[in-house]
Scaffold this active site. Structure first.
Site, PDB file in Angstrom:
ATOM      1  N   ASP A 104     -52.732  25.368  -3.999  1.00 41.42           N
ATOM      2  CA  ASP A 104     -53.111  26.788  -4.177  1.00 41.42           C
ATOM      3  C   ASP A 104     -53.811  27.304  -2.775  1.00 41.42           C
ATOM      4  O   ASP A 104     -54.238  28.269  -2.908  1.00 41.42           O
ATOM      5  CB  ASP A 104     -54.336  26.730  -5.249  1.00 41.42           C
ATOM      6  N   HIS A 121     -48.696  17.885  -1.767  1.00 44.68           N
ATOM      7  CA  HIS A 121     -47.724  18.424  -2.797  1.00 44.68           C
ATOM      8  C   HIS A 121     -47.302  19.799  -2.255  1.00 44.68           C
ATOM      9  O   HIS A 121     -46.636  20.567  -3.049  1.00 44.68           O
ATOM     10  CB  HIS A 121     -48.251  18.618  -4.028  1.00 44.68           C
ATOM     11  N   CYS A 129     -36.054  27.475   2.638  1.00 43.32           N
ATOM     12  CA  CYS A 129     -34.672  27.714   2.476  1.00 43.32           C
ATOM     13  C   CYS A 129     -34.151  26.588   1.591  1.00 43.32           C
ATOM     14  O   CYS A 129     -34.442  25.443   1.799  1.00 43.32           O
ATOM     15  CB  CYS A 129     -33.885  27.808   3.860  1.00 43.32           C
ATOM     16  N   CYS A 190     -33.443  33.848   2.503  1.00 44.87           N
ATOM     17  CA  CYS A 190     -33.909  33.409   3.936  1.00 44.87           C
ATOM     18  C   CYS A 190     -33.431  34.428   5.103  1.00 44.87           C
ATOM     19  O   CYS A 190     -32.228  34.840   5.116  1.00 44.87           O
ATOM     20  CB  CYS A 190     -32.978  32.124   4.002  1.00 44.87           C
ATOM     21  N   CYS A 193     -30.135  32.734   7.063  1.00 47.00           N
ATOM     22  CA  CYS A 193     -28.931  32.521   6.754  1.00 47.00           C
ATOM     23  C   CYS A 193     -28.666  33.307   5.264  1.00 47.00           C
ATOM     24  O   CYS A 193     -27.619  33.044   4.640  1.00 47.00           O
ATOM     25  CB  CYS A 193     -28.607  30.844   6.350  1.00 47.00           C
ATOM     26  N   ASN A 258     -66.890  13.588  -8.883  1.00 49.84           N
ATOM     27  CA  ASN A 258     -65.927  14.190 -10.042  1.00 49.84           C
ATOM     28  C   ASN A 258     -66.785  14.200 -11.365  1.00 49.84           C
ATOM     29  O   ASN A 258     -67.910  13.646 -11.532  1.00 49.84           O
ATOM     30  CB  ASN A 258     -64.789  12.922 -10.124  1.00 49.84           C
ATOM     31  N   THR A 259     -65.961  15.089 -12.426  1.00 44.94           N
ATOM     32  CA  THR A 259     -66.927  15.166 -13.815  1.00 44.94           C
ATOM     33  C   THR A 259     -66.481  13.575 -14.327  1.00 44.94           C
ATOM     34  O   THR A 259     -67.384  13.507 -15.306  1.00 44.94           O
ATOM     35  CB  THR A 259     -66.229  16.284 -14.474  1.00 44.94           C
TER      36      THR A 259
HETATM   37 ZN   LIG Z   1     -31.851  29.634   5.384  1.00 46.53          ZN
END
Ligand SMILES: [Zn+2]
Length: 301
Positions: A104, A121, A129, A190, A193, A258-259
């Site tokens: 996020d 992540h 692209c 992109c 390209c 943590n919870t």
């Molecule tokens: Zn590209």
């Protein structure tokens, strides 16, 4: 209280520190967790939309889902927990890394230096692209909407077109917005390209970003890590658990915010591990306070 003082004493003595941040920290900023939930978006299972196959079959649908997630993440504000992590990162510099599982962008927006932040992540605000021969990447792209066709798709319900049936009653209910059918030409493309761009997040079925994993491995292996902070996650799921285990094996200590915390940890039965149960956005700044107060650093939102 005893655990807190013990932790704070160790924190002050620690030279090298790793922080592992999970979805729980962003929940405190009002963002729901997506991974591991059965959440629905416009009647689609969110997990079904976060795959390479879904994007291949209907990129317009998947881009609308990500447009909605980008919109919600932009509306959310980093909380005191994010700020405490960023301050610690500023103070410790090269002796420190944050590994976040969140896409996020809230950690980055709370003033975290770039060089010691690893988003394993990926990020909702990175565009990549889709062409195999092109390595174009756009980072920290906070444009909303990304294309004119994606305008308003982030809303699940239309609050502007309220249904007003003045003849029968005065009730007002927003209308559900169906998914638009969008052609590839209407989606982000992109600039290098002209092929389709995709969100720079790691989807289900994709491996974690190798370069990032290598850099984290290097940090953990090159020298002893004194302390690992596990924030907004139980730290028991891969890859978080593997980092925690490796650091512990080499004599490092663990503090979980943590919870949900293992009872044995809470009772002090697990060696070299402290557990602080509660909202990490509240407990973490308090626990780090002595160190952060000694080294005031600027934070921006
Ligand atoms: Zn590209």
């Amino acid at each position: 209280m005893k655990a807190l003082l013990e932790f704070q004493d160790h924190l002050q003595k620690s030279r090298r520190i790793v922080a592992l941040v999970g979805a729980g920290l962003s929940v405190s900023s009002g963002l729901p967790t997506y991974r591991g939930t059965q959440g629905l978006w416009k009647n689609f299972n969110m997990i079904d939309l976060a795959t390479p196959d879904a994007f291949y079959i209907d990129p317009g649908l998947v881009w609308q889902f990500y447009s909605w997630r980008r919109f919600n993440a932009l509306k959310a504000k980093p909380n005191k927990g994010h700020q405490a992590v960023s301050q610690l990162a500023q103070i410790k510099g090269n002796d420190y890394i944050t590994i976040t599982q969140n896409v996020d962008g809230l950690q980055s927006r709370s003033g975290h230096p770039k060089h010691n932040l690893y988003e394993i992540h990926g990020s909702l605000f990175e565009l990549k692209c889709t062409s195999f021969t092109c390595n174009y990447t756009d980072r920290d792209n906070f444009t909303n909407p990304l294309t004119p066709a994606l305008a308003d798709t982030e809303y699940e319900y239309d609050s502007k077109r309220k249904r007003r049936d003045l003849d029968t009653d005065q009730s007002i209910s927003p209308q559900f917005r169906p998914v638009k059918e969008l052609a590839e030409l209407d989606l982000p493309s992109c600039p290098a390209c002209n092929e389709l761009l995709r969100p720079g997040v790691v989807w289900f079925g994709e491996s974690l970003l190798l370069l990032v994993i290598d850099q984290i491995d290097n940090f953990i292996e090159e020298d002893h890590v004194d302390l690992v902070l596990v924030i907004g996650t139980s730290g028991t799921v891969y890859p978080a658990n593997s980092y925690v285990d490796r650091i512990k094996l080499k004599g490092g200590k663990v503090a979980v915010f943590n919870t949900d915390i293992d009872q044995d940890v809470l009772e002090g039965k697990v060696s070299n591990t402290w557990g602080f149960k509660g909202d990490a956005a509240e407990t973490l700044p308090l626990a780090l306070k002595p160190l952060l107060e000694k080294n005031p650093a600027s934070t921006t939102i």
